[in-house]
Design an enzyme around this catalytic site. Structure first.
Site, PDB file in Angstrom:
ATOM      1  N   HIS A  20       0.828  -1.208   0.000  1.00 47.64           N
ATOM      2  CA  HIS A  20       0.000   0.000   0.000  1.00 47.64           C
ATOM      3  C   HIS A  20       0.863   1.258   0.000  1.00 47.64           C
ATOM      4  CE1 HIS A  20      -2.258   3.119   2.399  1.00 47.64           C
ATOM      5  NE2 HIS A  20      -2.986   3.000   1.314  1.00 47.64           N
ATOM      6  N   GLU A  23       2.089   2.059  -3.364  1.00 46.78           N
ATOM      7  CA  GLU A  23       1.018   2.680  -4.140  1.00 46.78           C
ATOM      8  C   GLU A  23       1.092   4.206  -3.988  1.00 46.78           C
ATOM      9  OE1 GLU A  23      -3.390   3.712  -2.901  1.00 46.78           O
ATOM     10  OE2 GLU A  23      -2.959   1.554  -2.739  1.00 46.78           O
ATOM     11  N   HIS A  24       1.275   4.678  -2.774  1.00 47.90           N
ATOM     12  CA  HIS A  24       1.411   6.118  -2.532  1.00 47.90           C
ATOM     13  C   HIS A  24       2.690   6.660  -3.172  1.00 47.90           C
ATOM     14  CE1 HIS A  24      -1.608   7.184   0.746  1.00 47.90           C
ATOM     15  NE2 HIS A  24      -1.869   5.904   0.462  1.00 47.90           N
ATOM     16  N   GLU A 100       5.890  10.761   3.353  1.00 47.91           N
ATOM     17  CA  GLU A 100       4.617  10.053   3.167  1.00 47.91           C
ATOM     18  C   GLU A 100       4.196   9.263   4.408  1.00 47.91           C
ATOM     19  OE1 GLU A 100       1.340   9.538   0.655  1.00 47.91           O
ATOM     20  OE2 GLU A 100       3.106  10.790   0.332  1.00 47.91           O
TER      21      GLU A 100
END
Length: 186
Positions: A20, A23-24, A100
């Site tokens: 995940h 993905e960012h 992030e």
């Protein structure tokens, strides 16, 4: 769409949440799209960042989505180039990873609900002998806080491979025109 046949179920214990997180990171810099230019790039094509650009990660897949405003050759070429960078050109800059982390941890906190805990209990009851209950895509706080670039690269190199990818283009397109472009860009 660019579908990667890799999700949280493929993560090692020290990678929980990185499918995940990757993905960012696709929106945080690649070979041809520096982090500072990604939003501007999509806006230049007439796309709303977030509305026309999205991605999702599940247990067994990660899907990157672009809703193009038109099928002009330049729009297609630029969008395919971004997909090609997702497929094999992410920079995974340590500074961008650190930037992030807070966003991912905030998502984790926001998702922590009765519904999620019920879902987890159901998984543990229904499929207790599998990895599913231990591999929710959001991951573990420890990994999200501490994973270094090398762990991201390990997952990316292991799973973001051509044989695990499918590119899907749907719309008012001529396959005879699009196929050579896909071959050229990828």
């Amino acid at each position: 769409r660019l579908a990667i046949k890799a999700g949280s179920i493929q993560e090692n214990e020290n990678q929980r949440g990185l499918a995940h997180f990757l993905e960012h990171m696709a929106f945080n810099g690649s070979k041809r799209f520096p982090a500072a230019d990604v939003i501007e790039f999509f806006q230049k094509l007439g796309m709303d960042f977030g509305g026309d650009t999205n991605a999702s990660t599940g247990f067994d897949r990660t899907i990157y989505q672009l809703e193009l405003p038109d099928t002009k050759s330049e729009t297609l070429r630029e969008s395919l180039t971004w997909f090609a960078d997702v497929a094999g050109g992410l920079l995974l800059d340590p500074a961008e990873i650190d930037n992030e982390r807070g966003i991912i941890l905030s998502e984790k906190r926001a998702r922590d609900s009765v519904g999620l805990r019920t879902f987890m209990a159901e998984l543990e009851f229904l499929v207790p002998e599998t990895r599913l209950p231990q591999r929710l895509p959001i991951g573990t706080e420890e990994v999200l806080r501490t994973a270094g670039r090398e762990r991201f690269v390990e997952f990316y190199d292991a799973w973001y491979r051509p044989e695990r990818m499918v590119l899907v283009l749907v719309g008012d397109l001529e396959p005879a025109v699009v196929e050579p472009l896909v071959r050229e860009v990828f």
